[in-house]
Motif scaffolding. Structure first.
Motif, PDB file in Angstrom:
ATOM      1  N   VAL A  58       0.866  -1.182   0.000  1.00 44.60           N
ATOM      2  CA  VAL A  58       0.000   0.000   0.000  1.00 44.60           C
ATOM      3  C   VAL A  58       0.902   1.232   0.000  1.00 44.60           C
ATOM      4  O   VAL A  58       1.831   1.333   0.799  1.00 44.60           O
ATOM      5  N   ILE A  59       0.619   2.159  -0.909  1.00 48.95           N
ATOM      6  CA  ILE A  59       1.377   3.406  -1.018  1.00 48.95           C
ATOM      7  C   ILE A  59       0.636   4.510  -0.264  1.00 48.95           C
ATOM      8  O   ILE A  59      -0.591   4.633  -0.384  1.00 48.95           O
ATOM      9  N   THR A  60       1.361   5.318   0.514  1.00 45.64           N
ATOM     10  CA  THR A  60       0.784   6.480   1.198  1.00 45.64           C
ATOM     11  C   THR A  60       1.383   7.759   0.619  1.00 45.64           C
ATOM     12  O   THR A  60       2.605   7.853   0.449  1.00 45.64           O
ATOM     13  N   PHE A  61       0.507   8.743   0.323  1.00 48.85           N
ATOM     14  CA  PHE A  61       0.934  10.015  -0.251  1.00 48.85           C
ATOM     15  C   PHE A  61       0.886  11.125   0.786  1.00 48.85           C
ATOM     16  O   PHE A  61       0.292  10.977   1.862  1.00 48.85           O
ATOM     17  N   ASP A  62       1.493  12.253   0.439  1.00 51.99           N
ATOM     18  CA  ASP A  62       1.610  13.356   1.399  1.00 51.99           C
ATOM     19  C   ASP A  62       0.277  14.016   1.728  1.00 51.99           C
ATOM     20  O   ASP A  62       0.181  14.768   2.712  1.00 51.99           O
ATOM     21  N   ASP A  63      -0.775  13.766   0.939  1.00 50.70           N
ATOM     22  CA  ASP A  63      -2.090  14.318   1.275  1.00 50.70           C
ATOM     23  C   ASP A  63      -2.919  13.361   2.119  1.00 50.70           C
ATOM     24  O   ASP A  63      -4.096  13.602   2.371  1.00 50.70           O
ATOM     25  N   GLY A  64      -2.298  12.248   2.555  1.00 50.79           N
ATOM     26  CA  GLY A  64      -2.995  11.277   3.387  1.00 50.79           C
ATOM     27  C   GLY A  64      -3.705  10.188   2.613  1.00 50.79           C
ATOM     28  O   GLY A  64      -4.176   9.213   3.207  1.00 50.79           O
ATOM     29  N   SER A  65      -3.793  10.312   1.299  1.00 51.68           N
ATOM     30  CA  SER A  65      -4.451   9.286   0.500  1.00 51.68           C
ATOM     31  C   SER A  65      -3.539   8.067   0.354  1.00 51.68           C
ATOM     32  O   SER A  65      -2.315   8.153   0.543  1.00 51.68           O
ATOM     33  N   THR A  66      -4.143   6.949  -0.008  1.00 46.43           N
ATOM     34  CA  THR A  66      -3.392   5.712  -0.187  1.00 46.43           C
ATOM     35  C   THR A  66      -3.776   5.064  -1.513  1.00 46.43           C
ATOM     36  O   THR A  66      -4.814   5.380  -2.097  1.00 46.43           O
ATOM     37  N   ALA A  67      -2.946   4.160  -1.955  1.00 42.02           N
ATOM     38  CA  ALA A  67      -3.225   3.410  -3.181  1.00 42.02           C
ATOM     39  C   ALA A  67      -2.754   1.977  -2.992  1.00 42.02           C
ATOM     40  O   ALA A  67      -1.624   1.743  -2.541  1.00 42.02           O
ATOM     41  N   GLU A  68      -3.629   1.023  -3.322  1.00 39.66           N
ATOM     42  CA  GLU A  68      -3.237  -0.382  -3.279  1.00 39.66           C
ATOM     43  C   GLU A  68      -2.485  -0.734  -4.559  1.00 39.66           C
ATOM     44  O   GLU A  68      -2.636  -0.093  -5.594  1.00 39.66           O
ATOM     45  N   VAL A  69      -1.685  -1.774  -4.459  1.00 36.90           N
ATOM     46  CA  VAL A  69      -0.792  -2.156  -5.546  1.00 36.90           C
ATOM     47  C   VAL A  69      -1.111  -3.583  -5.975  1.00 36.90           C
ATOM     48  O   VAL A  69      -1.373  -4.448  -5.122  1.00 36.90           O
ATOM     49  N   ALA A  70      -1.101  -3.842  -7.292  1.00 31.15           N
ATOM     50  CA  ALA A  70      -1.320  -5.205  -7.774  1.00 31.15           C
ATOM     51  C   ALA A  70      -0.282  -6.128  -7.140  1.00 31.15           C
ATOM     52  O   ALA A  70       0.919  -5.859  -7.193  1.00 31.15           O
ATOM     53  N   PRO A  71      -0.725  -7.225  -6.510  1.00 34.07           N
ATOM     54  CA  PRO A  71       0.176  -8.052  -5.699  1.00 34.07           C
ATOM     55  C   PRO A  71       1.119  -8.910  -6.530  1.00 34.07           C
ATOM     56  O   PRO A  71       0.968  -9.060  -7.743  1.00 34.07           O
ATOM     57  N   ALA A  72       2.081  -9.498  -5.847  1.00 38.22           N
ATOM     58  CA  ALA A  72       3.045 -10.414  -6.450  1.00 38.22           C
ATOM     59  C   ALA A  72       3.102 -11.676  -5.590  1.00 38.22           C
ATOM     60  O   ALA A  72       2.315 -11.847  -4.650  1.00 38.22           O
TER      61      ALA A  72
ATOM     62  N   VAL B 206      -4.427  -5.584 -11.889  1.00 38.68           N
ATOM     63  CA  VAL B 206      -3.974  -6.975 -11.836  1.00 38.68           C
ATOM     64  C   VAL B 206      -2.689  -7.129 -12.645  1.00 38.68           C
ATOM     65  O   VAL B 206      -1.594  -7.122 -12.112  1.00 38.68           O
ATOM     66  N   GLY B 207      -2.810  -7.281 -13.962  1.00 35.75           N
ATOM     67  CA  GLY B 207      -1.638  -7.483 -14.805  1.00 35.75           C
ATOM     68  C   GLY B 207      -1.373  -8.953 -15.064  1.00 35.75           C
ATOM     69  O   GLY B 207      -1.848  -9.829 -14.345  1.00 35.75           O
ATOM     70  N   PRO B 208      -0.594  -9.261 -16.102  1.00 29.02           N
ATOM     71  CA  PRO B 208      -0.335 -10.661 -16.463  1.00 29.02           C
ATOM     72  C   PRO B 208       0.636 -11.350 -15.519  1.00 29.02           C
ATOM     73  O   PRO B 208       1.372 -10.707 -14.774  1.00 29.02           O
ATOM     74  N   PHE B 209       0.587 -12.678 -15.564  1.00 31.50           N
ATOM     75  CA  PHE B 209       1.537 -13.562 -14.874  1.00 31.50           C
ATOM     76  C   PHE B 209       1.397 -13.526 -13.356  1.00 31.50           C
ATOM     77  O   PHE B 209       2.322 -13.904 -12.638  1.00 31.50           O
ATOM     78  N   ARG B 210       0.234 -13.110 -12.853  1.00 33.76           N
ATOM     79  CA  ARG B 210       0.054 -13.012 -11.402  1.00 33.76           C
ATOM     80  C   ARG B 210      -0.744 -14.192 -10.862  1.00 33.76           C
ATOM     81  O   ARG B 210      -1.732 -14.617 -11.443  1.00 33.76           O
ATOM     82  N   VAL B 211      -0.279 -14.712  -9.755  1.00 38.07           N
ATOM     83  CA  VAL B 211      -0.917 -15.849  -9.110  1.00 38.07           C
ATOM     84  C   VAL B 211      -2.298 -15.449  -8.601  1.00 38.07           C
ATOM     85  O   VAL B 211      -2.488 -14.346  -8.083  1.00 38.07           O
ATOM     86  N   ARG B 212      -3.253 -16.351  -8.765  1.00 39.67           N
ATOM     87  CA  ARG B 212      -4.643 -16.105  -8.349  1.00 39.67           C
ATOM     88  C   ARG B 212      -4.755 -16.348  -6.841  1.00 39.67           C
ATOM     89  O   ARG B 212      -5.142 -17.412  -6.377  1.00 39.67           O
ATOM     90  N   ALA B 213      -4.428 -15.323  -6.069  1.00 41.07           N
ATOM     91  CA  ALA B 213      -4.323 -15.470  -4.617  1.00 41.07           C
ATOM     92  C   ALA B 213      -5.684 -15.649  -3.961  1.00 41.07           C
ATOM     93  O   ALA B 213      -6.666 -14.986  -4.316  1.00 41.07           O
ATOM     94  N   ALA B 214      -5.730 -16.546  -2.974  1.00 44.88           N
ATOM     95  CA  ALA B 214      -6.945 -16.735  -2.170  1.00 44.88           C
ATOM     96  C   ALA B 214      -7.000 -15.657  -1.094  1.00 44.88           C
ATOM     97  O   ALA B 214      -5.996 -15.380  -0.437  1.00 44.88           O
ATOM     98  N   PRO B 215      -8.154 -15.034  -0.874  1.00 49.46           N
ATOM     99  CA  PRO B 215      -8.255 -14.033   0.191  1.00 49.46           C
ATOM    100  C   PRO B 215      -8.214 -14.693   1.572  1.00 49.46           C
ATOM    101  O   PRO B 215      -8.742 -15.792   1.761  1.00 49.46           O
ATOM    102  N   ILE B 216      -7.556 -14.043   2.522  1.00 41.78           N
ATOM    103  CA  ILE B 216      -7.515 -14.524   3.908  1.00 41.78           C
ATOM    104  C   ILE B 216      -7.970 -13.384   4.810  1.00 41.78           C
ATOM    105  O   ILE B 216      -7.404 -12.288   4.765  1.00 41.78           O
ATOM    106  N   ASP B 217      -8.990 -13.627   5.608  1.00 43.88           N
ATOM    107  CA  ASP B 217      -9.502 -12.625   6.548  1.00 43.88           C
ATOM    108  C   ASP B 217      -8.741 -12.766   7.861  1.00 43.88           C
ATOM    109  O   ASP B 217      -9.122 -13.540   8.742  1.00 43.88           O
ATOM    110  N   TYR B 218      -7.653 -12.015   7.995  1.00 42.72           N
ATOM    111  CA  TYR B 218      -6.796 -12.173   9.173  1.00 42.72           C
ATOM    112  C   TYR B 218      -7.502 -11.735  10.452  1.00 42.72           C
ATOM    113  O   TYR B 218      -7.222 -12.279  11.533  1.00 42.72           O
ATOM    114  N   GLU B 219      -8.409 -10.788  10.371  1.00 43.20           N
ATOM    115  CA  GLU B 219      -9.126 -10.347  11.565  1.00 43.20           C
ATOM    116  C   GLU B 219     -10.030 -11.440  12.117  1.00 43.20           C
ATOM    117  O   GLU B 219     -10.346 -11.449  13.311  1.00 43.20           O
TER     118      GLU B 219
END
Length: 685
Positions: free
Chosen positions: A272-286, A485-498
């Motif tokens: 997750v990227i955080t910017f100077d205005d407090g906003s965030t952006a999620e990133v396609a996983p690896a 998403v993008g190519p060549f990415r593993v189809r990750a299963a979601p895990i609810d850690y909470e």
């Protein structure tokens, strides 16, 4: 703007040292502009692209360094990434500016696990076929605690190593995936502790009678660090193996050994990227895979994981319609010589340094490596005739002189290039090729390619970096044109850690060919590899083909003993598992000229006795005769490097020799016979 982590699948490697270097970011063996050192060498930590030398293989105490993998984030305009390759991508680090906003922090999370002991066996040479039409191979540790169902809670709790998730952020941070370190995860971009996450390791009390051949238990699966720019570095563990109890020895199989754990692992990587205005952006996983060491990092595989992955995405995901459509390969496509044709020729040439070829074959392999884009393909038609056609079952069952000189899988006795590689090669022989790609890969896409190109493709029996699952479309996220998403990415299963309250957290997970959309859990990639990994590496020097077109002739009155007539031997993984090597020390002693070869795996316990049971001695050379010996000697094996990267290289010696360095294995000085290494005395005259 979209953000993606690259490489999409990163490879970290085991070692015994606390020190490490970084995974290579250039393709093995390829000439590098402005350098005499060819591609494939790992990178010194703390640098952008300074490659290691022979002095960097081991630490001051002689321990083998680990290989970390560096994950980076790239930004893409949304409208530029619905095809492949895009040619786009700009790296984002702490301090970067994106659309007028400054990146103030990058938070990372990874989750590592090992599911090998609760997986199905890896059936010899069959691969994904064993899972088709609802099929399943036999189960490892069948009947453990009275259970033969891999979903039984007792098996999921005891037979899976689960380090749990770890999160970190900022520059120069670190966190371990061990028994002592608290688990944590990312919640809305913030690191959130998970003090009660039920980590599972062999020393948790489930196995009081464990044995540890190397003297150290499995208490960690690795480590995560960030560098001074906020990039993530994932480090593998230490190559340890642990037996369940005192009856775990002897090791009875090359691939599937019950009552054993090892400390390889894999799992998702998110950010997750955080910017100077407090906003965030999620990133396609690896995804990260922690696996065997690379003992020949500059030797390119004729068929790599990249070749397998590209073939799968072209044929199942409409990756590039200019190459492949639903009707097949596009007849007027002109492949790029440098990136799509030459790597096959280069790989064939380089493998002469890892195998025991006769002089005539060495000359032929060297000649293939000298093919250039300026050559007339019609002058090389003799090479065309030697390439096995993957679509021709007769060629797939034909041995020498057909190429590649390696064993096959999935019912093929011998290795073939992929359908895509074969198409590219045939286009070249027909004069259809270019000297530059229509759209070059962007920097992040290049990392995806290089990460996989430096790993073994077929033969998957089961494999050494990843396995036959690379060919399975169900492994990947099909929504690859989605900017997130993008190519060549593993189809990750979601895990609810909470929601985690007790063990087990991980289940059966991914099953090849299944279309239920269950997703891939941590530990689901390495689980198809050998258990422990060491025994498969040890065994895969030379083998007889399976099936063997020539037939095996058994010695009369001696079941299991073969006299060698009509018995051809081929290599399994010549780029990843060197068999015969030229050593740097011998080169120096020989005045800078090439010496005779030695076996890469040599020394006490590696000599095949003339009367031993099983395959005749020529098939057993270059490996430990007792499988358990590799558990304590694997880190002593030397590494093959180009002369230009070797310290104190003799003046006047050819810098393009590839030589073994940093081996801690002593004699005996076993003679290495030229391929096919099948000439033995006939005891019956």
């Amino acid at each position: 703007m979209a953000f993606r982590i690259h490489p999409a699948i990163g490879i970290a490697r085991l070692g015994t040292s606390e020190e490490f270097y970084l995974a290579p970011e250039t393709r093995a063996g390829e000439p590098q502009e402005g350098s005499s050192v060819n591609g494939g060498l790992p990178i010194r930590p703390g640098t952008e692209d300074e490659t290691i030398s022979s002095a960097d293989i081991r630490d001051a105490d002689g321990r083998l360094k680990r290989q970390g993998v560096r994950f980076r984030i790239f930004s893409y305009p949304d409208d530029q990434i619905t095809s492949f390759p895009t040619g786009a991508g700009e790296e984002i680090t702490i301090g970067s500016t994106v659309d007028g906003k400054t990146v103030t922090d990058i938070a990372w999370m990874a989750h590592l696990a090992n599911k090998k002991a609760n997986n199905w066996v890896s059936p010899d040479d069959v691969g994904v076929v064993a899972y088709e039409n609802g099929g399943l191979p036999d189960l490892r540790n069948d009947g453990f605690d009275g259970e033969s169902d891999p979903s039984a809670p007792v098996r999921l709790k005891k037979l899976i190593i689960d380090a749990g998730p770890r999160a970190l952020s900022g520059a120069n941070a670190s966190v371990a995936f061990d028994t002592a370190t608290e688990a944590s995860f990312l919640k809305e971009g913030a690191i959130t502790p998970l003090p009660d996450y039920p980590k599972q390791f062999p020393d948790d009390g489930s196995f009081p009678d464990r044995i540890t051949p190397a003297g150290e238990d499995i208490t960690t699966l690795g480590e995560a660090r960030t560098d001074d720019k906020g990039r993530l570095i994932m480090l593998a563990a230490y190559g340890r193996s642990t037996g369940f109890d005192q009856f775990a020895l002897p090791l009875n199989d090359d691939v599937n050994n019950d009552k054993w754990f090892d400390d390889t692992s894999d799992g998702p990587v998110t950010a997750v990227i955080t910017f100077d205005d407090g906003s965030t952006a999620e990133v396609a996983p690896a995804w990260v895979v922690n696996t065997d060491p690379a003992y020949a990092p500059q030797t390119l595989n004729v068929v790599s994981l990249w070749d397998e992955q590209l073939n799968t995405f072209l044929q199942h995901f409409d990756l590039n319609p200019s190459i492949w459509t639903g009707d097949g390969f596009v007849a007027d496509y002109s492949p790029d010589f440098a990136s799509e044709i030459y790597p096959v020729f280069l790989a064939a040439s380089l493998q002469m340094w890892n195998t025991n070829l006769p002089a005539s074959a060495i000359a032929a392999h060297r000649s293939v490596g000298m093919i250039t884009a300026e050559d007339d393909p019609q002058s090389r038609l003799y090479v065309k005739m030697l390439i096995r056609d993957p679509n021709d079952p007769d060629h797939a069952s034909t041995g020498a002189p057909m190429m590649p000189l390696a064993l096959g899988d999935s019912g093929k006795a011998f290795l073939t290039v992929t359908e895509t590689q074969y198409f590219f090669l045939m286009q070249w022989f027909d004069g259809k090729f270019t000297s530059a790609p229509a759209t070059p890969m962007g920097p992040g896409e290049t990392l995806d390619m290089v990460s996989m190109a430096n790993c073994l493709g077929g033969r998957f029996s089961p494999g050494i970096d990843m396995t036959f699952i690379t060919r399975d479309p169900q492994l990947y996220d099909p929504d690859w044109t989605n900017p997130g998403v993008g190519p060549f990415r593993v189809r990750a299963a979601p895990i609810d850690y909470e929601a985690v309250t007790s063990a087990p957290v991980l289940g059966i997970g991914y099953v090849p060919t299944r279309t239920d959309g269950a997703g891939v859990e941590p530990g689901d990639i390495c689980k198809f590899m050998a258990l422990p990994w060491h025994t498969d590496y040890n065994s895969c020097a030379t083998h007889t083909p399976a099936p063997n077109p020539g037939g095996d002739i058994e010695t009369p009155g001696a079941p299991g003993l073969f006299d060698g007539r009509n018995l051809s031997l081929f290599w399994s993984w010549p780029a990843q598992r060197p068999v015969a090597v030229y050593t740097f020390d011998d080169l120096v002693a020989n005045g800078g000229s090439l010496p005779e070869q030695r076996f890469s795996v040599r020394g006490a316990g590696t000599v095949a006795e003339a009367g031993q049971a099983g395959p005749f001695p020529a098939a057993n050379v270059g490996r430990f005769q007792k499988r358990e010996d590799i558990l304590t000697h694997w880190h002593r094996i030397g590494v093959i490097m180009q002369g230009a990267a070797i310290e104190d290289y003799p003046e006047g010696a050819n810098p393009d020799f590839y030589l073994e360095v940093a081996s801690l294995l002593d004699g005996p000085d076993d003679p290495v016979a030229p391929w096919p290494n099948t000439v033995v005395d006939d005891p019956h005259g």
